[in-house]
Design a protein around this motif. Structure first.
Motif, PDB file in Angstrom:
ATOM      1  N   LEU A  24       0.712  -1.353   0.237  1.00  0.00           N
ATOM      2  CA  LEU A  24      -0.374   0.377   0.233  1.00  0.00           C
ATOM      3  C   LEU A  24       0.643   1.308  -0.087  1.00  0.00           C
ATOM      4  N   LEU A  25       0.671   2.423  -0.754  1.00  0.00           N
ATOM      5  CA  LEU A  25       1.547   3.246  -0.752  1.00  0.00           C
ATOM      6  C   LEU A  25       0.971   4.369  -0.323  1.00  0.00           C
ATOM      7  N   PHE A  26       0.650   5.773   1.098  1.00  0.00           N
ATOM      8  CA  PHE A  26       0.206   6.212   1.104  1.00  0.00           C
ATOM      9  C   PHE A  26       1.263   7.412   0.361  1.00  0.00           C
ATOM     10  N   ILE A  27      -0.229   8.245  -0.468  1.00  0.00           N
ATOM     11  CA  ILE A  27       0.854   9.589  -0.535  1.00  0.00           C
ATOM     12  C   ILE A  27      -0.107  11.139   0.087  1.00  0.00           C
ATOM     13  N   SER A  28       1.015  11.868   0.516  1.00  0.00           N
ATOM     14  CA  SER A  28       0.527  13.098   1.083  1.00  0.00           C
ATOM     15  C   SER A  28       0.826  14.373   1.051  1.00  0.00           C
ATOM     16  N   ASN A  29       1.465  15.203   1.301  1.00  0.00           N
ATOM     17  CA  ASN A  29       1.995  15.970   0.037  1.00  0.00           C
ATOM     18  C   ASN A  29       3.126  16.767   0.897  1.00  0.00           C
ATOM     19  N   ILE A  30       3.281  17.609   1.738  1.00  0.00           N
ATOM     20  CA  ILE A  30       5.018  17.928   2.850  1.00  0.00           C
ATOM     21  C   ILE A  30       4.807  17.963   4.279  1.00  0.00           C
ATOM     22  N   SER A  31       6.175  16.753   4.441  1.00  0.00           N
ATOM     23  CA  SER A  31       5.885  16.255   5.707  1.00  0.00           C
ATOM     24  C   SER A  31       7.550  15.964   6.051  1.00  0.00           C
ATOM     25  N   ASN A  32       7.792  16.610   7.610  1.00  0.00           N
ATOM     26  CA  ASN A  32       8.172  16.278   8.364  1.00  0.00           C
ATOM     27  C   ASN A  32       8.558  15.816   9.171  1.00  0.00           C
ATOM     28  N   SER A  33       7.656  14.404   9.553  1.00  0.00           N
ATOM     29  CA  SER A  33       8.079  13.278   9.823  1.00  0.00           C
ATOM     30  C   SER A  33       6.859  12.779  10.243  1.00  0.00           C
ATOM     31  N   VAL A  34       6.304  10.959  10.411  1.00  0.00           N
ATOM     32  CA  VAL A  34       5.626  10.690  10.435  1.00  0.00           C
ATOM     33  C   VAL A  34       3.995  10.929  11.521  1.00  0.00           C
ATOM     34  N   GLY A  35       3.555  11.639  11.526  1.00  0.00           N
ATOM     35  CA  GLY A  35       3.039  11.907  12.047  1.00  0.00           C
ATOM     36  C   GLY A  35       1.040  11.906  12.154  1.00  0.00           C
ATOM     37  N   SER A  36       0.467  12.067  13.114  1.00  0.00           N
ATOM     38  CA  SER A  36      -1.106  11.078  13.469  1.00  0.00           C
ATOM     39  C   SER A  36      -1.524  11.585  12.345  1.00  0.00           C
ATOM     40  N   PHE A  37      -1.311  12.570  11.056  1.00  0.00           N
ATOM     41  CA  PHE A  37      -1.507  12.280   9.718  1.00  0.00           C
ATOM     42  C   PHE A  37      -2.409  10.886   8.909  1.00  0.00           C
ATOM     43  N   ALA A  38      -1.327  10.250   9.221  1.00  0.00           N
ATOM     44  CA  ALA A  38      -1.383   8.658   8.712  1.00  0.00           C
ATOM     45  C   ALA A  38      -1.754   7.347  10.146  1.00  0.00           C
ATOM     46  N   VAL A  39      -1.133   7.810  11.093  1.00  0.00           N
ATOM     47  CA  VAL A  39      -0.789   6.619  12.180  1.00  0.00           C
ATOM     48  C   VAL A  39      -1.993   5.380  12.161  1.00  0.00           C
ATOM     49  N   ALA A  40      -3.354   6.582  12.260  1.00  0.00           N
ATOM     50  CA  ALA A  40      -4.289   5.457  11.718  1.00  0.00           C
ATOM     51  C   ALA A  40      -4.381   4.271  10.886  1.00  0.00           C
ATOM     52  N   SER A  41      -4.319   4.589   9.341  1.00  0.00           N
ATOM     53  CA  SER A  41      -3.678   4.381   8.365  1.00  0.00           C
ATOM     54  C   SER A  41      -2.852   2.804   8.525  1.00  0.00           C
ATOM     55  N   ILE A  42      -1.739   3.741   8.709  1.00  0.00           N
ATOM     56  CA  ILE A  42      -0.558   2.687   9.153  1.00  0.00           C
ATOM     57  C   ILE A  42      -1.021   1.542  10.071  1.00  0.00           C
ATOM     58  N   GLU A  43      -1.523   1.761  10.855  1.00  0.00           N
ATOM     59  CA  GLU A  43      -1.929   0.609  11.708  1.00  0.00           C
ATOM     60  C   GLU A  43      -3.034  -0.164  11.646  1.00  0.00           C
ATOM     61  N   ALA A  44      -3.859   0.804  10.789  1.00  0.00           N
ATOM     62  CA  ALA A  44      -5.351  -0.095   9.552  1.00  0.00           C
ATOM     63  C   ALA A  44      -3.680  -1.261   8.889  1.00  0.00           C
ATOM     64  N   ALA A  45      -3.675  -0.942   8.057  1.00  0.00           N
ATOM     65  CA  ALA A  45      -2.640  -1.535   7.198  1.00  0.00           C
ATOM     66  C   ALA A  45      -1.631  -2.307   7.897  1.00  0.00           C
ATOM     67  N   LYS A  46      -1.866  -2.542   8.418  1.00  0.00           N
ATOM     68  CA  LYS A  46      -0.546  -3.424   9.439  1.00  0.00           C
ATOM     69  C   LYS A  46      -1.917  -4.990   9.895  1.00  0.00           C
ATOM     70  N   ARG A  47      -2.686  -4.814  10.165  1.00  0.00           N
ATOM     71  CA  ARG A  47      -3.690  -5.303  10.865  1.00  0.00           C
ATOM     72  C   ARG A  47      -4.284  -6.230   9.491  1.00  0.00           C
ATOM     73  N   CYS A  48      -4.106  -5.456   7.498  1.00  0.00           N
ATOM     74  CA  CYS A  48      -4.995  -6.117   6.742  1.00  0.00           C
ATOM     75  C   CYS A  48      -3.462  -7.199   6.665  1.00  0.00           C
ATOM     76  N   GLY A  49      -2.211  -6.473   6.847  1.00  0.00           N
ATOM     77  CA  GLY A  49      -0.796  -7.605   6.438  1.00  0.00           C
ATOM     78  C   GLY A  49      -0.400  -7.165   5.214  1.00  0.00           C
ATOM     79  N   PHE A  50      -0.359  -4.987   4.993  1.00  0.00           N
ATOM     80  CA  PHE A  50       0.217  -5.084   3.842  1.00  0.00           C
ATOM     81  C   PHE A  50       1.578  -4.478   4.748  1.00  0.00           C
ATOM     82  N   LYS A  51       1.842  -3.943   3.840  1.00  0.00           N
ATOM     83  CA  LYS A  51       3.480  -3.456   3.546  1.00  0.00           C
ATOM     84  C   LYS A  51       3.506  -1.775   3.247  1.00  0.00           C
ATOM     85  N   PHE A  52       3.172  -0.852   3.939  1.00  0.00           N
ATOM     86  CA  PHE A  52       2.622   0.787   3.828  1.00  0.00           C
ATOM     87  C   PHE A  52       4.183   1.164   3.784  1.00  0.00           C
TER      88      PHE A  52
END
Length: 379
Positions: A4-32
């Motif tokens: 799974l490729l997650f795309i955003s604009n400009i980031s200075n760290s992996v913050g709250s913007f993506a955390v829920a999606s990261i955890e959901a992807a892990k539960r699905c067994g995806f590489k993020f």
């Protein structure tokens, strides 16, 4: 393992913007994989985030402006990366990330492409030019999109009118997820921070956060402070931006230079919120404002503009005040200054509603969407 490729604009760290999606992807067994412009992040920060969240970060030379020619290069970088890594699914965010992600997804024949809208630029009451420019573009891009996720109900209803690729689906998700536990700041911090800000016990502190741009509408907030005509009211603005000089000049011209404080970019927002008495939010346009949710999580009453997103977080007169004009902002703030009971009522009611936007809720929503759209429909 599906990718799974997650795309955003400009980031200075992996913050709250993506955390829920990261955890959901892990539960699905995806590489993020997380694609963004990481120029603002150090190599050490990126390496630490990859280890902490178990993701792979990819830099692209994306520009926030949709008119920048840099985005041509970013598009080519995305296409090359998708082909190299054999990406199965794309979850793209923000206007530019959403544009590049969907075009690259179509070019590379990615199985499914999901776009998460964090607030369409066309909305009830938006300038006509927004409708002329952005609405037809989004309708066109919808035909290259299998799934659209919205974070407010107005956008949800509008997205349902689009024709998606392969008769795709539209979902509503309550934001990107608030980790409420991060806002359990000790009461002792309030006194310490208020001393740092030179606030007396009798002072009433208002606070706002966000870029100093026209959309945030700080001009009306400063005018409201002036018209309150209360020397005990102090207004703290956290953020930087192109309007800073003009806003400082406005505060000086209105005679409230000593009451309006420009704090610039801050790393201690949670502590500053703890020190404040009310959150003042006069923005003209939002999708679902994270700064407002941060204030609610910090348990301070909120006086905000009556716009899309805010109306889903605040119930007027019950959990906060929703305002349309200066007079409403002034009367709302006067009521809160005078009544500690009203402030306590708003805090209790707004915090209860905020639980519906918690990171746990959003993670469950994203897991359900990923499962339905990326797993069941791919068998």
């Amino acid at each position: 393992m599906k990718k799974l490729l997650f795309i955003s604009n400009i980031s200075n760290s992996v913050g709250s913007f993506a955390v829920a999606s990261i955890e959901a992807a892990k539960r699905c067994g995806f590489k993020f994989y997380y694609a963004s412009n990481w120029d603002a992040a150090t190599e050490e920060q990126m390496a630490a985030d990859e280890k902490k969240y178990g993701v792979k970060l990819f830099h692209m030379d994306l520009d926030r402006s949709p008119y920048s020619t840099k985005n041509i290069k970013a598009y080519k970088q995305l296409v090359d990366f998708i082909k190299k890594e054999n990406i199965d699914y794309i979850h793209c965010n923000t206007p530019v990330g959403g544009l590049l992600g969907r075009l690259a997804g179509e070019k590379c024949h990615v199985k499914k492409v999901m776009y998460q809208a964090h607030g369409f630029h066309f909305f009830d009451g938006a300038p006509k030019k927004n409708w002329i420019i952005y609405y037809p573009i989004e309708k066109w891009l919808a035909k290259k999109t299998d799934v659209i996720v919205t974070i407010n109900n107005e956008d949800f209803e509008r997205a349902r009118t689009f024709k998606l690729r392969n008769s795709g689906h539209v979902y509503y998700v309550p934001g990107v997820g608030m980790d409420l536990s991060q806002y359990n700041i000790p009461d002792t911090v309030r006194e310490i921070k208020r001393n740092e800000l030179n606030l007396k016990e009798t002072d009433f502190a208002l606070i706002s956060m966000g870029d100093l741009i026209d959309r945030k509408n700080y001009k009306i907030a400063i005018e409201v402070v002036a018209k309150l005509n209360n020397p005990n009211v102090h207004y703290f603005i956290c953020g930087k931006g192109p309007e800073e000089v003009d806003l400082k000049k406005l505060a000086e011209n209105l005679g409230v230079k000593e009451q309006v404080h420009f704090l610039g970019y801050r790393n201690d927002i949670k502590e500053l919120l703890k020190a404040a008495d009310t959150f003042l939010f006069t923005s003209k346009q939002e999708g679902l404002a994270r700064s407002l949710m941060e204030a609610m999580a910090s348990k301070i009453p909120c006086v905000v503009s009556r716009i899309r997103g805010n109306t889903e977080l605040i119930c007027n007169g019950v959990s906060g005040f929703l305002c349309i004009n200066e007079d409403e902002y002034i009367s709302s703030l006067e009521k809160l200054i005078e009544s500690s009971n009203l402030r306590e009522q708003f805090v209790e009611k707004s915090y209860e509603n905020l639980k519906n936007f918690s990171i746990e809720k959003v993670e469950d929503c994203m897991f359900d969407i990923y499962s339905k759209e990326f797993i069941k429909n791919d068998i």
